[in-house]
Scaffold this motif. Structure first.
Motif, PDB file in Angstrom:
ATOM      1  N   LEU A   1       0.819  -1.212   0.000  1.00  0.00           N
ATOM      2  CA  LEU A   1       0.000   0.000   0.000  1.00  0.00           C
ATOM      3  C   LEU A   1       0.855   1.264   0.000  1.00  0.00           C
ATOM      4  O   LEU A   1       0.468   2.279  -0.590  1.00  0.00           O
ATOM      5  N   GLU A   2       2.033   1.219   0.621  1.00  0.00           N
ATOM      6  CA  GLU A   2       2.955   2.357   0.536  1.00  0.00           C
ATOM      7  C   GLU A   2       3.408   2.572  -0.907  1.00  0.00           C
ATOM      8  O   GLU A   2       3.448   3.707  -1.387  1.00  0.00           O
ATOM      9  N   GLU A   3       3.756   1.487  -1.598  1.00  0.00           N
ATOM     10  CA  GLU A   3       4.174   1.582  -2.998  1.00  0.00           C
ATOM     11  C   GLU A   3       3.039   2.098  -3.873  1.00  0.00           C
ATOM     12  O   GLU A   3       3.249   2.917  -4.768  1.00  0.00           O
ATOM     13  N   LEU A   4       1.835   1.634  -3.621  1.00  0.00           N
ATOM     14  CA  LEU A   4       0.675   2.094  -4.374  1.00  0.00           C
ATOM     15  C   LEU A   4       0.435   3.582  -4.131  1.00  0.00           C
ATOM     16  O   LEU A   4       0.160   4.333  -5.067  1.00  0.00           O
ATOM     17  N   THR A   5       0.560   4.028  -2.892  1.00  0.00           N
ATOM     18  CA  THR A   5       0.390   5.448  -2.564  1.00  0.00           C
ATOM     19  C   THR A   5       1.382   6.293  -3.353  1.00  0.00           C
ATOM     20  O   THR A   5       1.007   7.316  -3.934  1.00  0.00           O
ATOM     21  N   GLU A   6       2.617   5.869  -3.395  1.00  0.00           N
ATOM     22  CA  GLU A   6       3.635   6.619  -4.134  1.00  0.00           C
ATOM     23  C   GLU A   6       3.333   6.630  -5.630  1.00  0.00           C
ATOM     24  O   GLU A   6       3.451   7.662  -6.286  1.00  0.00           O
ATOM     25  N   ALA A   7       2.931   5.503  -6.176  1.00  0.00           N
ATOM     26  CA  ALA A   7       2.667   5.388  -7.608  1.00  0.00           C
ATOM     27  C   ALA A   7       1.424   6.157  -8.048  1.00  0.00           C
ATOM     28  O   ALA A   7       1.356   6.622  -9.185  1.00  0.00           O
ATOM     29  N   GLN A   8       0.441   6.299  -7.175  1.00  0.00           N
ATOM     30  CA  GLN A   8      -0.834   6.911  -7.560  1.00  0.00           C
ATOM     31  C   GLN A   8      -0.963   8.377  -7.111  1.00  0.00           C
ATOM     32  O   GLN A   8      -2.028   8.965  -7.250  1.00  0.00           O
ATOM     33  N   GLY A   9       0.098   8.953  -6.591  1.00  0.00           N
ATOM     34  CA  GLY A   9       0.063  10.348  -6.161  1.00  0.00           C
ATOM     35  C   GLY A   9      -0.389  11.269  -7.283  1.00  0.00           C
ATOM     36  O   GLY A   9      -0.043  11.075  -8.442  1.00  0.00           O
ATOM     37  N   GLY A  10      -1.199  12.266  -6.949  1.00  0.00           N
ATOM     38  CA  GLY A  10      -1.692  13.218  -7.936  1.00  0.00           C
ATOM     39  C   GLY A  10      -2.921  12.764  -8.696  1.00  0.00           C
ATOM     40  O   GLY A  10      -3.413  13.480  -9.557  1.00  0.00           O
ATOM     41  N   ARG A  11      -3.431  11.600  -8.386  1.00  0.00           N
ATOM     42  CA  ARG A  11      -4.615  11.093  -9.072  1.00  0.00           C
ATOM     43  C   ARG A  11      -5.869  11.393  -8.269  1.00  0.00           C
ATOM     44  O   ARG A  11      -5.810  11.806  -7.118  1.00  0.00           O
ATOM     45  N   LEU A  12      -6.995  11.154  -8.875  1.00  0.00           N
ATOM     46  CA  LEU A  12      -8.285  11.259  -8.209  1.00  0.00           C
ATOM     47  C   LEU A  12      -8.726   9.857  -7.823  1.00  0.00           C
ATOM     48  O   LEU A  12      -8.294   8.872  -8.428  1.00  0.00           O
ATOM     49  N   VAL A  13      -9.595   9.769  -6.822  1.00  0.00           N
ATOM     50  CA  VAL A  13     -10.002   8.461  -6.335  1.00  0.00           C
ATOM     51  C   VAL A  13     -11.482   8.470  -5.970  1.00  0.00           C
ATOM     52  O   VAL A  13     -12.019   9.483  -5.529  1.00  0.00           O
ATOM     53  N   SER A  14     -12.129   7.334  -6.197  1.00  0.00           N
ATOM     54  CA  SER A  14     -13.487   7.103  -5.717  1.00  0.00           C
ATOM     55  C   SER A  14     -13.436   5.953  -4.720  1.00  0.00           C
ATOM     56  O   SER A  14     -12.668   5.003  -4.900  1.00  0.00           O
ATOM     57  N   ILE A  15     -14.252   6.060  -3.676  1.00  0.00           N
ATOM     58  CA  ILE A  15     -14.344   5.019  -2.661  1.00  0.00           C
ATOM     59  C   ILE A  15     -15.791   4.544  -2.634  1.00  0.00           C
ATOM     60  O   ILE A  15     -16.695   5.335  -2.378  1.00  0.00           O
ATOM     61  N   GLU A  16     -15.991   3.258  -2.921  1.00  0.00           N
ATOM     62  CA  GLU A  16     -17.330   2.685  -2.967  1.00  0.00           C
ATOM     63  C   GLU A  16     -17.403   1.519  -1.986  1.00  0.00           C
ATOM     64  O   GLU A  16     -16.534   0.657  -1.977  1.00  0.00           O
ATOM     65  N   VAL A  17     -18.443   1.516  -1.166  1.00  0.00           N
ATOM     66  CA  VAL A  17     -18.652   0.424  -0.212  1.00  0.00           C
ATOM     67  C   VAL A  17     -19.722  -0.500  -0.794  1.00  0.00           C
ATOM     68  O   VAL A  17     -20.808  -0.057  -1.155  1.00  0.00           O
ATOM     69  N   LEU A  18     -19.364  -1.787  -0.883  1.00  0.00           N
ATOM     70  CA  LEU A  18     -20.264  -2.800  -1.426  1.00  0.00           C
ATOM     71  C   LEU A  18     -20.638  -3.734  -0.285  1.00  0.00           C
ATOM     72  O   LEU A  18     -19.850  -4.577   0.123  1.00  0.00           O
ATOM     73  N   ASP A  19     -21.847  -3.541   0.238  1.00  0.00           N
ATOM     74  CA  ASP A  19     -22.272  -4.292   1.421  1.00  0.00           C
ATOM     75  C   ASP A  19     -23.702  -4.747   1.215  1.00  0.00           C
ATOM     76  O   ASP A  19     -24.593  -3.935   0.961  1.00  0.00           O
ATOM     77  N   MET A  20     -23.941  -6.041   1.350  1.00  0.00           N
ATOM     78  CA  MET A  20     -25.287  -6.578   1.159  1.00  0.00           C
ATOM     79  C   MET A  20     -26.277  -6.018   2.178  1.00  0.00           C
ATOM     80  O   MET A  20     -27.450  -5.852   1.885  1.00  0.00           O
ATOM     81  N   ALA A  21     -25.828  -5.703   3.376  1.00  0.00           N
ATOM     82  CA  ALA A  21     -26.723  -5.215   4.427  1.00  0.00           C
ATOM     83  C   ALA A  21     -27.173  -3.772   4.185  1.00  0.00           C
ATOM     84  O   ALA A  21     -28.328  -3.431   4.425  1.00  0.00           O
ATOM     85  N   ILE A  22     -26.266  -2.918   3.708  1.00  0.00           N
ATOM     86  CA  ILE A  22     -26.615  -1.502   3.528  1.00  0.00           C
ATOM     87  C   ILE A  22     -26.719  -1.085   2.074  1.00  0.00           C
ATOM     88  O   ILE A  22     -27.095   0.031   1.769  1.00  0.00           O
ATOM     89  N   GLY A  23     -26.352  -1.972   1.149  1.00  0.00           N
ATOM     90  CA  GLY A  23     -26.363  -1.642  -0.267  1.00  0.00           C
ATOM     91  C   GLY A  23     -25.035  -1.042  -0.696  1.00  0.00           C
ATOM     92  O   GLY A  23     -24.111  -0.917   0.090  1.00  0.00           O
ATOM     93  N   HIS A  24     -24.967  -0.663  -1.957  1.00  0.00           N
ATOM     94  CA  HIS A  24     -23.752  -0.086  -2.515  1.00  0.00           C
ATOM     95  C   HIS A  24     -23.823   1.434  -2.372  1.00  0.00           C
ATOM     96  O   HIS A  24     -24.806   2.053  -2.802  1.00  0.00           O
ATOM     97  N   GLN A  25     -22.775   2.016  -1.789  1.00  0.00           N
ATOM     98  CA  GLN A  25     -22.769   3.457  -1.544  1.00  0.00           C
ATOM     99  C   GLN A  25     -21.395   4.030  -1.838  1.00  0.00           C
ATOM    100  O   GLN A  25     -20.376   3.417  -1.530  1.00  0.00           O
ATOM    101  N   TYR A  26     -21.368   5.255  -2.402  1.00  0.00           N
ATOM    102  CA  TYR A  26     -20.113   5.966  -2.597  1.00  0.00           C
ATOM    103  C   TYR A  26     -19.805   6.783  -1.350  1.00  0.00           C
ATOM    104  O   TYR A  26     -20.642   7.520  -0.857  1.00  0.00           O
ATOM    105  N   GLU A  27     -18.592   6.628  -0.867  1.00  0.00           N
ATOM    106  CA  GLU A  27     -18.088   7.429   0.247  1.00  0.00           C
ATOM    107  C   GLU A  27     -17.450   8.701  -0.303  1.00  0.00           C
ATOM    108  O   GLU A  27     -17.517   9.754   0.312  1.00  0.00           O
TER     109      GLU A  27
END
Length: 120
Positions: free
Chosen positions: A16-42
């Motif tokens: 994850l440290e290597e990924l952080t360094e490689a992806q610096g300056g990018r945009l990101v989406s965080i999506e939670v996929l949970d059967m109990a609460i449904g799919h939601q974007y954080e």
């Protein structure tokens, strides 16, 4: 998920440290996929700050924002007691990370090109 399965917890911190360094300056989406609460974007296409695993507290943390006046606040999404991490960075349209928690809920972190200041 196509790509690299980071199944050994001993490699999570480094991967994850290597990924952080490689992806610096990018945009990101965080999506939670949970059967109990449904799919939601954080978060949707916000500036990526970092992605880390804290073995002491057994938590994966992805942080966005905090790098400019437009996005002054850091949002931290936490996945407690992860049991699986998959990283896809090769031969995919958008690099992505999937983190599955102890209950089976998945958090999908997707990276997109472009600096935070260039998106509207």
């Amino acid at each position: 998920m196509a790509g690299n399965d980071v199944s050994d917890r001993g490699h999570w911190v480094t991967a994850l440290e290597e990924l952080t360094e490689a992806q610096g300056g990018r945009l990101v989406s965080i999506e939670v996929l949970d059967m109990a609460i449904g799919h939601q974007y954080e978060a949707e296409r916000l500036p990526f700050s970092y992605l880390t695993y804290d073995p002491k507290d057994d938590v994966v943390i992805v942080a966005v924002g905090g790098d400019s006046p437009r996005y002054p606040v850091v949002l931290r999404h936490m996945v407690r007691h992860p049991r699986e991490i998959d990283v896809s960075t090769v031969d995919v349209p958008e690099p992505a990370v999937r983190v599955v928690d102890q209950d089976g809920a998945a958090t999908l972190i997707t990276f997109f090109p472009g600096a935070a200041g260039t998106e509207s």
